[in-house]
Design a protein around this motif. Structure first.
Motif, PDB file in Angstrom:
ATOM      1  N   UNK A 120     -35.367 -33.887  -8.573  1.00 48.41           N
ATOM      2  CA  UNK A 120     -36.354 -34.681  -9.309  1.00 48.41           C
ATOM      3  C   UNK A 120     -37.421 -35.211  -8.358  1.00 48.41           C
ATOM      4  N   UNK A 121     -36.985 -35.738  -7.221  1.00 52.02           N
ATOM      5  CA  UNK A 121     -37.944 -36.273  -6.260  1.00 52.02           C
ATOM      6  C   UNK A 121     -38.841 -35.168  -5.705  1.00 52.02           C
ATOM      7  N   UNK A 122     -38.270 -33.990  -5.482  1.00 48.90           N
ATOM      8  CA  UNK A 122     -39.048 -32.879  -4.937  1.00 48.90           C
ATOM      9  C   UNK A 122     -40.143 -32.445  -5.897  1.00 48.90           C
ATOM     10  N   UNK A 123     -39.848 -32.447  -7.195  1.00 48.10           N
ATOM     11  CA  UNK A 123     -40.838 -32.055  -8.199  1.00 48.10           C
ATOM     12  C   UNK A 123     -42.016 -33.026  -8.199  1.00 48.10           C
ATOM     13  N   UNK A 124     -41.722 -34.315  -8.081  1.00 51.19           N
ATOM     14  CA  UNK A 124     -42.764 -35.331  -8.240  1.00 51.19           C
ATOM     15  C   UNK A 124     -43.414 -35.758  -6.927  1.00 51.19           C
ATOM     16  N   UNK A 125     -42.746 -35.520  -5.804  1.00 47.71           N
ATOM     17  CA  UNK A 125     -43.276 -35.976  -4.527  1.00 47.71           C
ATOM     18  C   UNK A 125     -43.514 -34.844  -3.538  1.00 47.71           C
ATOM     19  N   UNK A 126     -43.283 -33.636  -3.980  1.00 42.85           N
ATOM     20  CA  UNK A 126     -43.458 -32.496  -3.097  1.00 42.85           C
ATOM     21  C   UNK A 126     -42.231 -32.272  -2.248  1.00 42.85           C
ATOM     22  N   UNK A 127     -41.587 -31.129  -2.423  1.00 40.45           N
ATOM     23  CA  UNK A 127     -40.362 -30.880  -1.677  1.00 40.45           C
ATOM     24  C   UNK A 127     -39.811 -29.511  -1.982  1.00 40.45           C
ATOM     25  N   UNK A 128     -38.590 -29.254  -1.532  1.00 34.54           N
ATOM     26  CA  UNK A 128     -38.023 -27.908  -1.629  1.00 34.54           C
ATOM     27  C   UNK A 128     -37.572 -27.552  -3.044  1.00 34.54           C
ATOM     28  N   UNK A 129     -37.367 -26.260  -3.253  1.00 34.74           N
ATOM     29  CA  UNK A 129     -36.645 -25.818  -4.442  1.00 34.74           C
ATOM     30  C   UNK A 129     -35.163 -26.105  -4.212  1.00 34.74           C
ATOM     31  N   UNK A 130     -34.447 -26.458  -5.274  1.00 35.03           N
ATOM     32  CA  UNK A 130     -33.075 -26.962  -5.138  1.00 35.03           C
ATOM     33  C   UNK A 130     -32.107 -26.122  -5.965  1.00 35.03           C
ATOM     34  N   UNK A 131     -30.989 -25.767  -5.342  1.00 35.20           N
ATOM     35  CA  UNK A 131     -29.888 -25.078  -6.009  1.00 35.20           C
ATOM     36  C   UNK A 131     -28.658 -25.977  -5.984  1.00 35.20           C
ATOM     37  N   UNK A 132     -28.001 -26.112  -7.123  1.00 34.82           N
ATOM     38  CA  UNK A 132     -26.793 -26.921  -7.233  1.00 34.82           C
ATOM     39  C   UNK A 132     -25.596 -26.005  -7.468  1.00 34.82           C
ATOM     40  N   UNK A 133     -24.545 -26.175  -6.679  1.00 37.56           N
ATOM     41  CA  UNK A 133     -23.318 -25.395  -6.837  1.00 37.56           C
ATOM     42  C   UNK A 133     -22.221 -26.325  -7.353  1.00 37.56           C
ATOM     43  N   UNK A 134     -21.651 -25.995  -8.511  1.00 36.45           N
ATOM     44  CA  UNK A 134     -20.617 -26.829  -9.125  1.00 36.45           C
ATOM     45  C   UNK A 134     -19.574 -25.919  -9.770  1.00 36.45           C
ATOM     46  N   UNK A 135     -18.315 -26.106  -9.386  1.00 39.48           N
ATOM     47  CA  UNK A 135     -17.248 -25.227  -9.864  1.00 39.48           C
ATOM     48  C   UNK A 135     -16.756 -25.571 -11.267  1.00 39.48           C
ATOM     49  N   UNK A 136     -16.908 -26.815 -11.701  1.00 35.35           N
ATOM     50  CA  UNK A 136     -16.442 -27.242 -13.022  1.00 35.35           C
ATOM     51  C   UNK A 136     -17.470 -26.825 -14.081  1.00 35.35           C
ATOM     52  N   UNK A 137     -17.039 -26.023 -15.049  1.00 37.04           N
ATOM     53  CA  UNK A 137     -17.966 -25.478 -16.044  1.00 37.04           C
ATOM     54  C   UNK A 137     -18.620 -26.569 -16.883  1.00 37.04           C
ATOM     55  N   UNK A 138     -17.872 -27.613 -17.222  1.00 31.05           N
ATOM     56  CA  UNK A 138     -18.450 -28.683 -18.050  1.00 31.05           C
ATOM     57  C   UNK A 138     -19.497 -29.469 -17.272  1.00 31.05           C
ATOM     58  N   UNK A 139     -19.221 -29.727 -16.008  1.00 32.37           N
ATOM     59  CA  UNK A 139     -20.211 -30.432 -15.196  1.00 32.37           C
ATOM     60  C   UNK A 139     -21.437 -29.561 -14.959  1.00 32.37           C
TER      61      UNK A 139
END
Length: 210
Positions: free
Chosen positions: A88-107
């Motif tokens: 969120x901060x990167x979108x609004x303040x300039x920053x990297x593209x972000x990838x999130x890795x999460x093993x729990x399907x619901x999360x």
């Protein structure tokens, strides 16, 4: 003024978020509260201090990103901390593209919806970190994911050779680092946490297994 409102105001001042970013964080907080009734995204006792305990704790990493950071991968994102906050901060303040890795399907489902609602543009991967074959990143982050000796192989697998790891660690960070150094060559810097007097941000570079 409630504790939550006080923490929200403090978050705005310390994290220096833009008005548009704050709107996104308000949406994030509302969505998390609704989903929390169905799945355990954060400790129930921390909901009242969400803005301090989770949002600010995550946002403090943003100022420590190397200036040339183009890509960031967050391991074990859970409810989105720190990865979705940084997205969120990167979108609004300039920053990297972000990838999130999460093993729990619901999360992971929550993260996809939160990224959409907040306009974060994050990529969500529902898989175990050690099984992911996504491109390596300039920066890897993690929070409350695993003890350092178990975490470092996952970080190493996702990090560029000249990349930086920024890991939020609690009171046991010294013991974890000592144990990790038995199996890894690394350069570490300890940055005080602005939300946890006993915790640190571990900034690791030159990571290689012995």
């Amino acid at each position: 003024m409630s504790v939550a409102q006080q923490n929200r105001e403090a978050f705005v001042q310390v994290a220096a978020v833009t008005p548009d970013a704050l709107t996104a964080f308000d949406a994030y907080a509302d969505l998390l509260a609704r989903w929390q009734a169905r799945i355990n995204l954060v400790g129930p006792q921390t909901l009242e201090t969400l803005w301090h305990r989770h949002f600010l704790d995550s946002a403090q990493l943003f100022t420590h990103l190397p200036p040339d950071t183009q890509t960031l991968t967050d391991i074990g994102s859970g409810g989105g901390f720190p990865g979705l906050v940084l997205a969120i901060m990167a979108v609004h303040q300039g920053g990297p593209t972000v990838t999130l890795i999460e093993s729990d399907a619901r999360k992971a489902a929550f993260l996809r919806e939160a990224s959409r609602v907040c306009g974060a543009g994050a990529t969500i991967i529902n898989a175990r970190a050690e099984a992911v074959e996504a491109p390596v990143a300039d920066v890897v982050t993690a929070r409350a994911c695993a003890p350092l000796p178990r975490l470092l192989p996952w970080v190493f697998g996702r990090l560029r050779a000249d990349g930086t790891a920024l890991l939020l660690k609690g009171a046991n960070w010294r013991d974890e680092l000592t144990a990790a150094e038995k199996g890894w060559t690394l350069t570490s810097a300890k940055i005080p946490s602005c939300t946890d007097a006993s915790g640190v941000i571990l900034k690791l570079e030159g990571l290689n297994p012995n």
